[in-house]
Scaffold this active site. Sequence first.
Site, PDB file in Angstrom:
ATOM      1  N   CYS A 278      -8.906  -8.317  13.649  1.00 33.05           N
ATOM      2  CA  CYS A 278      -8.880  -8.386  15.121  1.00 33.05           C
ATOM      3  C   CYS A 278      -9.019  -9.853  15.522  1.00 33.05           C
ATOM      4  O   CYS A 278     -10.003 -10.510  15.177  1.00 33.05           O
ATOM      5  CB  CYS A 278      -9.989  -7.555  15.737  1.00 33.05           C
ATOM      6  SG  CYS A 278     -10.169  -7.870  17.515  1.00 33.05           S
TER       7      CYS A 278
ATOM      8  N   CYS B 239     -12.232 -10.599  17.500  1.00 32.81           N
ATOM      9  CA  CYS B 239     -13.409 -10.529  16.621  1.00 32.81           C
ATOM     10  C   CYS B 239     -13.519 -11.821  15.805  1.00 32.81           C
ATOM     11  O   CYS B 239     -14.625 -12.350  15.608  1.00 32.81           O
ATOM     12  CB  CYS B 239     -13.343  -9.321  15.699  1.00 32.81           C
ATOM     13  SG  CYS B 239     -13.704  -7.745  16.503  1.00 32.81           S
TER      14      CYS B 239
ATOM     15  N   ASP C 217      -8.371 -19.256  27.892  1.00 28.97           N
ATOM     16  CA  ASP C 217      -7.131 -18.632  27.418  1.00 28.97           C
ATOM     17  C   ASP C 217      -6.191 -19.705  26.865  1.00 28.97           C
ATOM     18  O   ASP C 217      -6.053 -20.793  27.441  1.00 28.97           O
ATOM     19  CB  ASP C 217      -6.461 -17.875  28.574  1.00 28.97           C
ATOM     20  CG  ASP C 217      -5.382 -16.915  28.097  1.00 28.97           C
ATOM     21  OD1 ASP C 217      -5.605 -15.690  28.181  1.00 28.97           O
ATOM     22  OD2 ASP C 217      -4.310 -17.396  27.640  1.00 28.97           O
TER      23      ASP C 217
ATOM     24  N   HIS D  20     -16.648  -4.600  18.969  1.00 25.36           N
ATOM     25  CA  HIS D  20     -15.218  -4.303  19.122  1.00 25.36           C
ATOM     26  C   HIS D  20     -14.994  -2.950  19.777  1.00 25.36           C
ATOM     27  O   HIS D  20     -15.432  -1.924  19.275  1.00 25.36           O
ATOM     28  CB  HIS D  20     -14.510  -4.309  17.763  1.00 25.36           C
ATOM     29  CG  HIS D  20     -13.043  -4.030  17.892  1.00 25.36           C
ATOM     30  ND1 HIS D  20     -12.104  -5.031  18.057  1.00 25.36           N
ATOM     31  CD2 HIS D  20     -12.356  -2.864  17.945  1.00 25.36           C
ATOM     32  CE1 HIS D  20     -10.906  -4.487  18.193  1.00 25.36           C
ATOM     33  NE2 HIS D  20     -11.031  -3.167  18.126  1.00 25.36           N
TER      34      HIS D  20
ATOM     35  N   ASN E  92      -6.033  -5.894  31.222  1.00 31.27           N
ATOM     36  CA  ASN E  92      -4.836  -5.127  30.880  1.00 31.27           C
ATOM     37  C   ASN E  92      -5.197  -4.072  29.842  1.00 31.27           C
ATOM     38  O   ASN E  92      -5.938  -4.350  28.898  1.00 31.27           O
ATOM     39  CB  ASN E  92      -3.759  -6.070  30.337  1.00 31.27           C
ATOM     40  CG  ASN E  92      -3.267  -7.043  31.385  1.00 31.27           C
ATOM     41  OD1 ASN E  92      -3.064  -6.659  32.545  1.00 31.27           O
ATOM     42  ND2 ASN E  92      -3.077  -8.297  31.014  1.00 31.27           N
TER      43      ASN E  92
ATOM     44  N   HIS F  37      -8.468  -5.882  21.835  1.00 27.64           N
ATOM     45  CA  HIS F  37      -9.929  -6.012  21.879  1.00 27.64           C
ATOM     46  C   HIS F  37     -10.236  -6.194  23.356  1.00 27.64           C
ATOM     47  O   HIS F  37      -9.683  -7.119  23.998  1.00 27.64           O
ATOM     48  CB  HIS F  37     -10.388  -7.224  21.048  1.00 27.64           C
ATOM     49  CG  HIS F  37     -11.869  -7.472  21.022  1.00 27.64           C
ATOM     50  ND1 HIS F  37     -12.583  -7.581  19.831  1.00 27.64           N
ATOM     51  CD2 HIS F  37     -12.771  -7.651  22.006  1.00 27.64           C
ATOM     52  CE1 HIS F  37     -13.868  -7.813  20.100  1.00 27.64           C
ATOM     53  NE2 HIS F  37     -14.002  -7.876  21.429  1.00 27.64           N
TER      54      HIS F  37
ATOM     55  N   HIS G 205     -10.927  -7.209  26.907  1.00 28.16           N
ATOM     56  CA  HIS G 205     -11.169  -8.533  27.486  1.00 28.16           C
ATOM     57  C   HIS G 205     -10.892  -8.493  28.974  1.00 28.16           C
ATOM     58  O   HIS G 205     -10.028  -7.751  29.446  1.00 28.16           O
ATOM     59  CB  HIS G 205     -10.328  -9.620  26.808  1.00 28.16           C
ATOM     60  CG  HIS G 205      -8.859  -9.307  26.704  1.00 28.16           C
ATOM     61  ND1 HIS G 205      -8.356  -8.430  25.771  1.00 28.16           N
ATOM     62  CD2 HIS G 205      -7.793  -9.758  27.411  1.00 28.16           C
ATOM     63  CE1 HIS G 205      -7.032  -8.361  25.903  1.00 28.16           C
ATOM     64  NE2 HIS G 205      -6.679  -9.149  26.899  1.00 28.16           N
TER      65      HIS G 205
ATOM     66  N   HIS H 229      -9.814 -11.029  32.000  1.00 25.77           N
ATOM     67  CA  HIS H 229      -9.306 -12.345  32.397  1.00 25.77           C
ATOM     68  C   HIS H 229     -10.017 -12.750  33.688  1.00 25.77           C
ATOM     69  O   HIS H 229     -10.062 -11.959  34.640  1.00 25.77           O
ATOM     70  CB  HIS H 229      -7.811 -12.281  32.715  1.00 25.77           C
ATOM     71  CG  HIS H 229      -6.921 -11.878  31.579  1.00 25.77           C
ATOM     72  ND1 HIS H 229      -6.141 -12.778  30.886  1.00 25.77           N
ATOM     73  CD2 HIS H 229      -6.663 -10.660  31.023  1.00 25.77           C
ATOM     74  CE1 HIS H 229      -5.431 -12.143  29.961  1.00 25.77           C
ATOM     75  NE2 HIS H 229      -5.724 -10.848  30.023  1.00 25.77           N
TER      76      HIS H 229
END
Length: 113
Positions: free
Chosen positions: A4, A7, A30, A46, A86, A97, A99, A101
């Site tokens: 991942c 990770c 990012d 995770h 997303n 994984h 997240h 933004h």
Amino acid sequence: MADCLFCKIVAGDIPSTKVYEDESCYAFRDINPQAPTHILVVPKAHVSSIAQIGDLNKDVIADLMTAIGRIAEQERLENGFRVVSNCGPDACQSVPHLHFHILGGRKMGETMA
Ligand code: DGP
């Protein structure tokens, strides 16, 4: 989790520009910024997307939300910012994984999709 990307970033095996860390969360810039400020906030544990967020400890979920507010303050996004997560192919999630933004530093578009 083995293989991942996020990770590996959390573990420090892949370099990142860290902006925040606590016992539950890690946040970094990012690699392909879509706004002057574009930060990813991830749980250290995770789970693949927000669809599985219920698998996280409730304290971790609270820490993620608290981290977003702290990072926005740290980054001086007092004029506002957008938070996006997303989930799955229809949302074009590219890294499986969870997240969030954080996008800011300019006026966002009026449409979200
Ligand atoms: P999403 O498409 O919502 O799954 O967002 C994944 C984001 O992850 C995308 O905006 C680019 C970013 N990203 C992908 N690989 C890396 C990386 O190796 N380092 C960093 N800092 N960001 C990455």
